[in-house]
Enzyme design. Structure first.
Site, PDB file in Angstrom:
ATOM      1  N   ASN A   1     -10.347   0.302   0.474  1.00  0.00           N
ATOM      2  CA  ASN A   1      -8.777   0.091   0.442  1.00  0.00           C
ATOM      3  C   ASN A   1      -8.521  -0.393  -1.057  1.00  0.00           C
ATOM      4  O   ASN A   1      -8.656  -1.572  -1.003  1.00  0.00           O
ATOM      5  CB  ASN A   1      -8.260  -0.719   1.557  1.00  0.00           C
ATOM      6  CG  ASN A   1      -6.849  -0.907   1.701  1.00  0.00           C
ATOM      7  OD1 ASN A   1      -6.288  -0.280   0.625  1.00  0.00           O
ATOM      8  ND2 ASN A   1      -6.254  -1.447   2.723  1.00  0.00           N
TER       9      ASN A   1
ATOM     10  N   HIS B   1      -3.155   7.027   2.889  1.00  0.00           N
ATOM     11  CA  HIS B   1      -3.685   5.824   2.579  1.00  0.00           C
ATOM     12  C   HIS B   1      -5.048   5.457   3.057  1.00  0.00           C
ATOM     13  O   HIS B   1      -5.242   5.698   4.316  1.00  0.00           O
ATOM     14  CB  HIS B   1      -2.740   4.617   3.059  1.00  0.00           C
ATOM     15  CG  HIS B   1      -3.195   3.360   2.629  1.00  0.00           C
ATOM     16  ND1 HIS B   1      -3.720   2.877   1.615  1.00  0.00           N
ATOM     17  CD2 HIS B   1      -3.075   2.113   3.529  1.00  0.00           C
ATOM     18  CE1 HIS B   1      -3.980   1.491   1.434  1.00  0.00           C
ATOM     19  NE2 HIS B   1      -3.622   1.201   2.738  1.00  0.00           N
TER      20      HIS B   1
ATOM     21  N   CYS C   1       0.708  -1.138   0.037  1.00  0.00           N
ATOM     22  CA  CYS C   1      -0.015   0.097  -0.040  1.00  0.00           C
ATOM     23  C   CYS C   1       0.774   1.228  -0.089  1.00  0.00           C
ATOM     24  O   CYS C   1       0.439   2.317  -0.399  1.00  0.00           O
ATOM     25  CB  CYS C   1      -0.919   0.102   1.314  1.00  0.00           C
ATOM     26  SG  CYS C   1      -2.038  -1.187   1.299  1.00  0.00           S
TER      27      CYS C   1
END
Length: 337
Positions: free
Chosen positions: A286, A256, A115
């Site tokens: 996500n 994020h 990520c």
């Protein structure tokens, strides 16, 4: 560190699947509820691929960014794709994008930092441009975690969505839009978040040892959360210091998009108001390496992010990895002229 060549951010783009999976849809699959998911994660729905692939979404994001920047494929010198879920072990997703967008003169490779991948990719692109090796670089973050989810595991299937987003960067004599970058990792936490299979470590020589669950995302949520709420402020503070600016100079925090509680906690620890947080987690979940540029793109589309402004991009993820980049957003959409 002061670089001899400045870097201009010319554009940003997105590639988003059309299929929507709402929290109500997940109620039919696992023991959960819309209220439970939304209150703990901030997610209401996520996008999931049907026929799309990592390379097709990445190409869509690339074309959108190229349209924003007003450039063509032949002007691109380098393509970096940050992804943990490529179409193939090889060829790289970047090479497939290169052919698709007709960037015939571009070098291309993939980068894997989970990520945090887009922050790592921006840092790598910065080095190539600053050294004079390449002039125009396409940086893409793309992940399709829906292909690696156990849809019977409510701890993971509620979190992830699919998507892609891209930046166009170009050398500049007079301006510099990437004010600083900061990268970190801690491999001792590698076991906390992983997809064991595929990889050359698997399958085991003794196939009897292979477990079906090893093809799915595995996450130990509590320590990952505790890591994230500490890593985000540390990365932002360090990147701000390297940029030689103050916290109050930052107009927007673009983190994020893993969990709204992490974002709110990080903003609180930084002493930033929630109004400065740029978030689209409620609509896309996500999206891993795509999440930061995709949130930035949504913030621009919704007019939350004004021009010019200073944005703190910050990521964290499997590895464990984390990092931040302070950027100046001052680009104009070439299609609106």
């Amino acid at each position: 560190m002061k670089f001899p060549i400045g870097i201009k951010i010319l554009g940003v783009g997105a590639g988003i699947p059309s299929t929507i999976i709402s929290n109500a849809d997940l109620e039919k699959l696992v023991a959960t509820s819309d209220e439970w998911i939304a209150s703990r994660t901030g997610i209401s729905e996520r996008r999931i691929v049907a026929e799309e692939t990592a390379s097709s979404l990445a190409s869509e994001a690339a074309r959108d960014a190229m349209g924003f920047a007003g450039i063509k494929g032949e002007q691109i010198d380098l393509i970096i794709v940050a992804t943990s879920t490529p179409d193939y072990l090889y060829p790289s997703t970047a090479c497939m994008v290169q052919a698709d967008i007709k960037a015939n003169s571009a070098a291309a490779f993939d980068l894997e930092a989970a990520c945090t991948g887009i922050i790592y990719a921006l840092a790598v692109a910065q080095q190539f441009i600053a050294s004079g090796t390449f002039k125009t670089v396409l940086v893409i973050g793309v992940d399709l975690h829906s292909r690696f989810l156990n849809w019977e595991d409510r701890n993971t299937c509620i979190l992830f969505g699919d998507g892609a987003a891209a930046f166009i960067l170009q050398a500049s004599e007079n301006e510099n839009d990437i004010l600083s970058t900061y990268l970190r990792s801690d491999g001792s936490g590698a076991h906390l978040l992983k997809i064991p299979n595929p990889g050359t470590y698997y399958p085991h020589p003794d196939k009897a040892l292979c477990k079906d669950t090893e093809k799915f995302v595995q996450m130990n949520g509590r320590p990952v959360y505790e890591f994230a709420v500490k890593a985000v402020p540390e990365a932002v503070h360090t990147a701000i210091e390297r940029a030689n600016i103050k916290l109050e100079d930052v107009d927007y925090l673009v983190p994020h998009q893993a969990n709204i509680r992490i974002m709110n906690s990080a903003a609180e620890r930084l002493g930033m108001s929630k109004e400065k947080i740029v978030s689209n987690i409620d609509k896309v979940g996500n999206t891993s390496a795509a999440s930061i540029p995709l949130a930035l793109w949504h913030g621009i589309q919704s007019n939350q992010i004004k021009t010019p402004s200073i944005c703190a991009l910050v990521g964290f993820g499997a590895g464990l990895t984390w990092g931040a980049s302070i950027i100046r957003w001052n680009a104009k959409d070439a299609r609106s002229k």
